[in-house]
Design an enzyme around this catalytic site. Sequence first.
Site, PDB file in Angstrom:
ATOM      1  N   GLU A   1      -9.471   6.823   3.274  1.00 27.02           N
ATOM      2  CA  GLU A   1     -10.320   5.811   3.959  1.00 27.02           C
ATOM      3  C   GLU A   1      -9.426   4.601   4.489  1.00 27.02           C
ATOM      4  O   GLU A   1      -8.628   4.348   3.853  1.00 27.02           O
ATOM      5  CB  GLU A   1     -11.465   5.375   3.009  1.00 27.02           C
ATOM      6  CG  GLU A   1     -11.115   4.214   2.081  1.00 27.02           C
ATOM      7  CD  GLU A   1      -9.943   4.729   1.040  1.00 27.02           C
ATOM      8  OE1 GLU A   1      -9.654   5.754   0.833  1.00 27.02           O
ATOM      9  OE2 GLU A   1      -9.247   3.725   0.472  1.00 27.02           O
TER      10      GLU A   1
ATOM     11  N   LYS B   1       0.738  -1.330  -0.055  1.00 34.30           N
ATOM     12  CA  LYS B   1      -0.061  -0.044   0.195  1.00 34.30           C
ATOM     13  C   LYS B   1       0.788   1.310  -0.218  1.00 34.30           C
ATOM     14  O   LYS B   1       0.426   2.276  -0.532  1.00 34.30           O
ATOM     15  CB  LYS B   1      -0.943   0.145   1.168  1.00 34.30           C
ATOM     16  CG  LYS B   1      -2.124  -0.998   0.897  1.00 34.30           C
ATOM     17  CD  LYS B   1      -3.330  -0.704   1.711  1.00 34.30           C
ATOM     18  CE  LYS B   1      -4.462  -1.577   1.222  1.00 34.30           C
ATOM     19  NZ  LYS B   1      -4.567  -2.957   1.799  1.00 34.30           N
TER      20      LYS B   1
ATOM     21  N   SER C   1       1.599  -9.887  -1.219  1.00 36.59           N
ATOM     22  CA  SER C   1       1.133  -8.338  -1.014  1.00 36.59           C
ATOM     23  C   SER C   1       1.544  -7.688   0.601  1.00 36.59           C
ATOM     24  O   SER C   1       1.888  -6.476   0.557  1.00 36.59           O
ATOM     25  CB  SER C   1      -0.029  -8.159  -1.292  1.00 36.59           C
ATOM     26  OG  SER C   1      -1.038  -8.842  -0.378  1.00 36.59           O
TER      27      SER C   1
HETATM   28  C1  LIG Z   1      -5.267  -4.005   1.586  1.00 35.07           C
HETATM   29  C2  LIG Z   1      -4.452  -5.182   1.204  1.00 35.07           C
HETATM   30  C3  LIG Z   1      -4.751  -6.006   0.127  1.00 35.07           C
HETATM   31  C4  LIG Z   1      -6.052  -5.935  -0.586  1.00 35.07           C
HETATM   32  O1  LIG Z   1      -6.330  -4.760  -1.214  1.00 35.07           O
HETATM   33  P1  LIG Z   1      -6.048  -4.573  -2.809  1.00 35.07           P
HETATM   34  O2  LIG Z   1      -6.287  -2.915  -3.030  1.00 35.07           O
HETATM   35  O3  LIG Z   1      -6.804  -5.525  -3.367  1.00 35.07           O
HETATM   36  O4  LIG Z   1      -4.551  -4.845  -3.211  1.00 35.07           O
HETATM   37  C5  LIG Z   1      -4.054  -7.000  -0.244  1.00 35.07           C
HETATM   38  N1  LIG Z   1      -3.135  -7.330   0.525  1.00 35.07           N
HETATM   39  C6  LIG Z   1      -2.652  -6.514   1.762  1.00 35.07           C
HETATM   40  C7  LIG Z   1      -1.333  -7.130   2.354  1.00 35.07           C
HETATM   41  C8  LIG Z   1      -3.464  -5.635   2.081  1.00 35.07           C
HETATM   42  O5  LIG Z   1      -2.875  -4.773   2.982  1.00 35.07           O
END
Ligand SMILES: *Cc1c(COP(=O)(O)O)cnc(C)c1O
Length: 397
Positions: free
Chosen positions: A113, A91, A380
């Site tokens: 948000e 993020k 992610s």
């Molecule tokens: C917020 C988040 C997501 C989901 O958000 P996307 O906008 O779909 O990427 C996925 N993985 C992690 C680690 C997150 O913090």
Amino acid sequence: MKQLDKLPRPGYFGEFGGRYVPEILLPPLTELEEAIERIMPSEEYRNTLRDLLENYCGRETPITLCENLSKELGFELYLKREDLLHTGAHKINNAIGQALLAKMMGKTHVIAETGAGQHGVATATAAAKFGLRCTVFMGAKDVERQAPNVQRMKLMGATVVPVQNGSCTLKDAINEALRYWISHQHDTLYVFGTAAGPHPFPTLVRNLQKVIGTEARAQMLAKTGSLPDYVVAAVGGGSNAIGMLYPFVGDEGVKLIGVEAGGTGEPGCENSAAINLGKPGILHGELTMLLQDEHGQIEESSSISAGLDYPGVGPEHVYLHSIGRAHYGIAYDQEALDAFKRLSRTEGIIPALESSHALAWVFSHAAEIPAGSKVLVNLSGRGDKDLAHALQHITLD
Ligand SMILES: *Cc1c(COP(=O)(O)O)cnc(C)c1O
């Protein structure tokens, strides 16, 4: 009507996306669109962002070959390590890029948000770095559920506003942030957290997140001599997934897989699988696939992973699905929990529960993936934030 088809439609991905907003939201969106065109191509913006991504956030992130798991699975499993970034997830790529834009637009205040609190933390981080005031709108229910992230935001100087409307969760926080932006646009930029919302956000967020896939593509070529056969990412609003998949869209032989959260998997259960189980509709200024009841009312989404808990999805994913370029699968809560434990035990990497959904898809489809294939999964985020929650559902011996 023929002529209408020929009008330029910026912000559309096929039929999806667009800018379905009340007229009074047009000025700040137009100002943002103009700033994107003027500021982002400039040398100053690009050099500053590159420097921040490298020396503040920790790019580029490595690609890790999971040797132990690959032996078990019969194909090569690679992870793109966004979990190693500053603040522990992808993020920050987006938050730092939008906050820098805000600064160069002359804004002094950013708003965001947040649901699970991850995007709120990333925005509070970027705001502290740039000396911007920061206000984070968060559903009152989430403020209670996500106390550690609320504390992190406050520590970094952000104001957290609990939103008491509707279901007191993410979708209500977005509505409140948009409402606030209308009356404070002179000094405020809304830093949107995922590749959804009204144009230009889906494109802006994708362009800030595509560094993930651009790096990964070059790394796979350098490391293995060819492109991966599969690229897999979890889909909430869709930002880490579009950032990972987008640079591979032109590579015909590469299978692109997004993984939605199916919830508990019981018949009729709440879930977050908007592409698989939703219907077209309008939410937060975009035409997309949405979880809704027979009256078109938005349904509550639900997933073991708070970060995937959104009733809609970014329009570019709906488009990639509609043209058959990307496939969207489902992983259920228990499968994600099993993947969370399995990666921790076999590779010594604790994945976020969101990313665990992408891994879970790979594990549950292992029999269909040809031996010797190369599978690249976007990790992610890291899972430390999820430990207490996950341990309520898994046993450790
Ligand atoms: C917020 C988040 C997501 C989901 O958000 P996307 O906008 O779909 O990427 C996925 N993985 C992690 C680690 C997150 O913090």
